[in-house]
Design a protein around this motif. Structure first.
Motif, mmCIF file in Angstrom:
data_model
loop_
_atom_site.group_PDB
_atom_site.id
_atom_site.type_symbol
_atom_site.label_atom_id
_atom_site.label_comp_id
_atom_site.label_asym_id
_atom_site.label_seq_id
_atom_site.Cartn_x
_atom_site.Cartn_y
_atom_site.Cartn_z
ATOM 1 N N TYR A 180 1.040 -1.116 0.187
ATOM 2 C CA TYR A 180 0.031 0.024 -0.012
ATOM 3 C C TYR A 180 0.915 1.189 -0.101
ATOM 4 O O TYR A 180 1.851 1.399 0.702
ATOM 5 N N VAL A 181 0.381 2.228 -0.762
ATOM 6 C CA VAL A 181 1.277 3.547 -1.033
ATOM 7 C C VAL A 181 0.205 4.661 -0.736
ATOM 8 O O VAL A 181 -0.630 4.752 -1.346
ATOM 9 N N SER A 182 0.604 5.416 0.558
ATOM 10 C CA SER A 182 -0.094 6.743 0.551
ATOM 11 C C SER A 182 0.321 7.817 -0.337
ATOM 12 O O SER A 182 1.665 7.883 -0.362
ATOM 13 N N ASP A 183 -0.595 8.423 -1.006
ATOM 14 C CA ASP A 183 -0.241 9.357 -2.287
ATOM 15 C C ASP A 183 -0.688 10.770 -1.817
ATOM 16 O O ASP A 183 -1.760 10.942 -2.188
ATOM 17 N N GLY A 184 -0.186 11.599 -0.977
ATOM 18 C CA GLY A 184 -0.650 12.732 -0.220
ATOM 19 C C GLY A 184 -0.281 14.253 -0.782
ATOM 20 O O GLY A 184 -1.343 14.905 -0.239
ATOM 21 N N TYR A 185 0.668 14.435 -1.142
ATOM 22 C CA TYR A 185 0.939 15.952 -1.362
ATOM 23 C C TYR A 185 0.171 16.312 -2.467
ATOM 24 O O TYR A 185 -0.099 17.625 -2.478
ATOM 25 N N GLY A 186 0.552 15.757 -3.686
ATOM 26 C CA GLY A 186 -0.080 16.051 -4.934
ATOM 27 C C GLY A 186 -1.253 15.385 -5.245
ATOM 28 O O GLY A 186 -1.663 15.307 -6.562
ATOM 29 N N ASN A 187 -1.555 14.397 -4.294
ATOM 30 C CA ASN A 187 -3.075 13.428 -4.719
ATOM 31 C C ASN A 187 -3.563 13.501 -3.422
ATOM 32 O O ASN A 187 -3.260 13.957 -2.377
ATOM 33 N N ALA A 188 -4.709 12.655 -3.392
ATOM 34 C CA ALA A 188 -5.518 12.178 -2.109
ATOM 35 C C ALA A 188 -5.883 10.754 -2.542
ATOM 36 O O ALA A 188 -7.067 10.619 -2.283
ATOM 37 N N ALA A 189 -5.000 9.867 -2.154
ATOM 38 C CA ALA A 189 -5.231 8.636 -2.827
ATOM 39 C C ALA A 189 -4.146 7.518 -1.982
ATOM 40 O O ALA A 189 -3.315 7.782 -1.555
ATOM 41 N N VAL A 190 -4.786 6.265 -1.936
ATOM 42 C CA VAL A 190 -4.191 5.240 -1.528
ATOM 43 C C VAL A 190 -4.099 4.268 -2.715
ATOM 44 O O VAL A 190 -5.211 4.129 -3.350
ATOM 45 N N HIS A 191 -2.898 3.676 -3.073
ATOM 46 C CA HIS A 191 -2.675 2.707 -4.217
ATOM 47 C C HIS A 191 -2.184 1.169 -3.677
ATOM 48 O O HIS A 191 -1.334 1.163 -2.859
ATOM 49 N N LYS A 192 -2.871 0.338 -4.309
ATOM 50 C CA LYS A 192 -2.375 -0.966 -3.612
ATOM 51 C C LYS A 192 -1.681 -1.758 -4.852
ATOM 52 O O LYS A 192 -2.023 -1.752 -6.227
ATOM 53 N N TYR A 193 -0.615 -2.199 -4.424
ATOM 54 C CA TYR A 193 0.132 -3.214 -5.576
ATOM 55 C C TYR A 193 0.543 -4.553 -5.122
ATOM 56 O O TYR A 193 0.339 -4.936 -3.953
ATOM 57 N N SER A 194 0.726 -5.482 -6.094
ATOM 58 C CA SER A 194 1.157 -7.096 -5.782
ATOM 59 C C SER A 194 2.411 -6.648 -5.404
ATOM 60 O O SER A 194 3.132 -5.826 -5.069
ATOM 61 N N PRO A 195 2.988 -7.961 -4.587
ATOM 62 C CA PRO A 195 4.258 -8.201 -4.004
ATOM 63 C C PRO A 195 5.207 -7.650 -5.312
ATOM 64 O O PRO A 195 6.537 -7.212 -4.899
ATOM 65 N N GLU A 196 5.022 -8.253 -6.434
ATOM 66 C CA GLU A 196 6.029 -7.807 -7.682
ATOM 67 C C GLU A 196 6.077 -6.233 -8.188
ATOM 68 O O GLU A 196 6.906 -6.120 -8.895
ATOM 69 N N GLY A 197 4.969 -5.710 -7.610
ATOM 70 C CA GLY A 197 4.867 -4.197 -7.982
ATOM 71 C C GLY A 197 3.949 -3.984 -9.014
ATOM 72 O O GLY A 197 3.915 -2.794 -9.832
ATOM 73 N N LYS A 198 3.111 -4.826 -9.360
ATOM 74 C CA LYS A 198 1.632 -4.478 -10.366
ATOM 75 C C LYS A 198 0.788 -4.016 -9.437
ATOM 76 O O LYS A 198 0.252 -4.117 -8.652
ATOM 77 N N HIS A 199 0.300 -2.585 -10.300
ATOM 78 C CA HIS A 199 -0.764 -1.835 -9.518
ATOM 79 C C HIS A 199 -1.939 -2.724 -9.802
ATOM 80 O O HIS A 199 -2.413 -2.992 -10.736
ATOM 81 N N LEU A 200 -2.664 -2.754 -8.740
ATOM 82 C CA LEU A 200 -3.892 -3.524 -8.464
ATOM 83 C C LEU A 200 -5.110 -2.499 -8.288
ATOM 84 O O LEU A 200 -6.233 -2.775 -9.424
ATOM 85 N N PHE A 201 -5.203 -1.596 -7.632
ATOM 86 C CA PHE A 201 -6.256 -0.583 -7.726
ATOM 87 C C PHE A 201 -5.857 0.604 -6.618
ATOM 88 O O PHE A 201 -4.744 0.481 -6.068
ATOM 89 N N SER A 202 -6.880 1.609 -6.695
ATOM 90 C CA SER A 202 -6.526 2.874 -5.974
ATOM 91 C C SER A 202 -8.027 3.245 -5.451
ATOM 92 O O SER A 202 -9.129 2.941 -6.051
#
Length: 319
Positions: free
Chosen positions: A136-158
């Motif tokens: 999980y990546v919090s994306d806060g200064y230029g966005n207002a979102a959380v992104h989820k990735y697989s262990p290999e680094g594939k974007h799953l959803f936000s």
């Protein structure tokens, strides 16, 4: 007992002058801090040596990351002693070994997503790992979102957008995940910690925190959440007491178990607790972006003093 901070089972004494650097070195300010399985401490700083490593007594061991990072922001230690380094200056997350070898980079260096687009990343802030190893990546200064990735680094959803309603964010600044897979997001400028399941569905929130900036989940049968809170900074309220900057310990229902801190540079005081972590003995390490925060409390006119304190250790005192 005059120098014991906190209450109940979470009482601490300050360890003065912890963290000795080589002659002529400076951390400048420390954005985040983490400990490994051997209680070595990793300070993610904005000085010339981004990652400085200390033993638990504060003896300097090594450094790395020179020329790699643009602006240190978030640091998370995985259960396998792998570091996740969030760089909000070049909009990336790097998965690194303890000696600085980069295993994976998520995001395109120096290629931010459009402002408030919800797409990864625009000045990402922190990372957390699910029990299954998803990221999980919090994306806060230029966005207002959380992104989820697989262990290999594939974007799953936000999920997330700017706002004050459940599932909306006003600067998601830090993120942690518990053993049940629940995700806790420090929604800093909304003065709350929002809680989600692994699919991004809202589960609840804690609202008894002031500008929650940093989160750390303790381990064990009765885990708790350590929260670094920023103080007020508006001209009309920045001198208000009982708002921080401070460190709070909450149970997993959000009840305050212990709390201490006020503005200043002495023991039990903080300028800006931007990151924190706890080692295997329960000792607390607090990282502060003091170089940035200090002028804000001095009408923007006083530069930070040379070597303004930016990393503290608090030894846990038995109840």
């Amino acid at each position: 007992m005059d120098h014991i901070f906190g209450t109940g089972d979470f009482r601490y004494e300050a360890v003065p002058d912890w963290g000795r650097l080589p002659a002529g070195w400076s951390l400048k300010e420390v954005a985040a801090v983490a400990v490994d399985s051997q209680d070595r401490v990793y300070a993610f700083s904005r000085g010339e040596h981004p990652v400085c490593v200390f033993d638990r007594d504060g003896q300097f061991l090594t450094s790395w990351g020179e020329g790699l990072f643009s602006r240190a922001h978030g640091l998370h230690m995985g259960p396998d002693d792998i570091l996740w380094c969030t760089d909000d200056g070049d909009h990336t997350v790097r998965k690194c070994t303890l000696d600085g070898r980069v295993l994976l980079t998520i995001g395109l260096p120096d290629r931010p997503a459009p402002f408030m687009s919800g797409q990864p990343f625009n000045r990402c802030t922190h990372t957390a790992l699910s029990p299954e190893g998803d990221i999980y990546v919090s994306d806060g200064y230029g966005n207002a979102a959380v992104h989820k990735y697989s262990p290999e680094g594939k974007h799953l959803f936000s999920w997330g957008r700017p706002g004050m309603e459940p599932g909306e964010f006003n600067l998601p600044h830090n993120i942690v995940c518990d053993d049940a897979g629940l995700v806790y997001v420090a929604d800093r400028e909304s003065h709350r910690v929002q809680i989600f399941d692994g699919k991004g569905q809202y589960q609840g929130q804690w609202t008894n925190v002031h500008r929650p900036c940093s989160l750390f989940l303790g381990k064990g049968a009765c885990p708790c959440c350590y929260v670094g809170e920023l103080g007020p900074q508006l001209p009309v309220n920045k001198a208000f007491p009982n708002l921080g900057p401070r460190v709070s310990v909450l149970d997993m229902q959000g009840k305050v178990l212990s709390r201490f801190g006020e503005l200043g540079g002495g023991p039990g005081q903080f300028w800006s607790p931007h990151g924190l972590c706890v080692d295997s003995r329960g000792d607390l390490y607090v990282a502060e972006v003091s170089f940035t925060a200090y002028p804000r409390y001095h009408d923007g006119k006083a530069p930070p003093p040379e070597g303004v304190r930016c990393l503290q250790k608090y030894r846990r005192v038995p109840a």
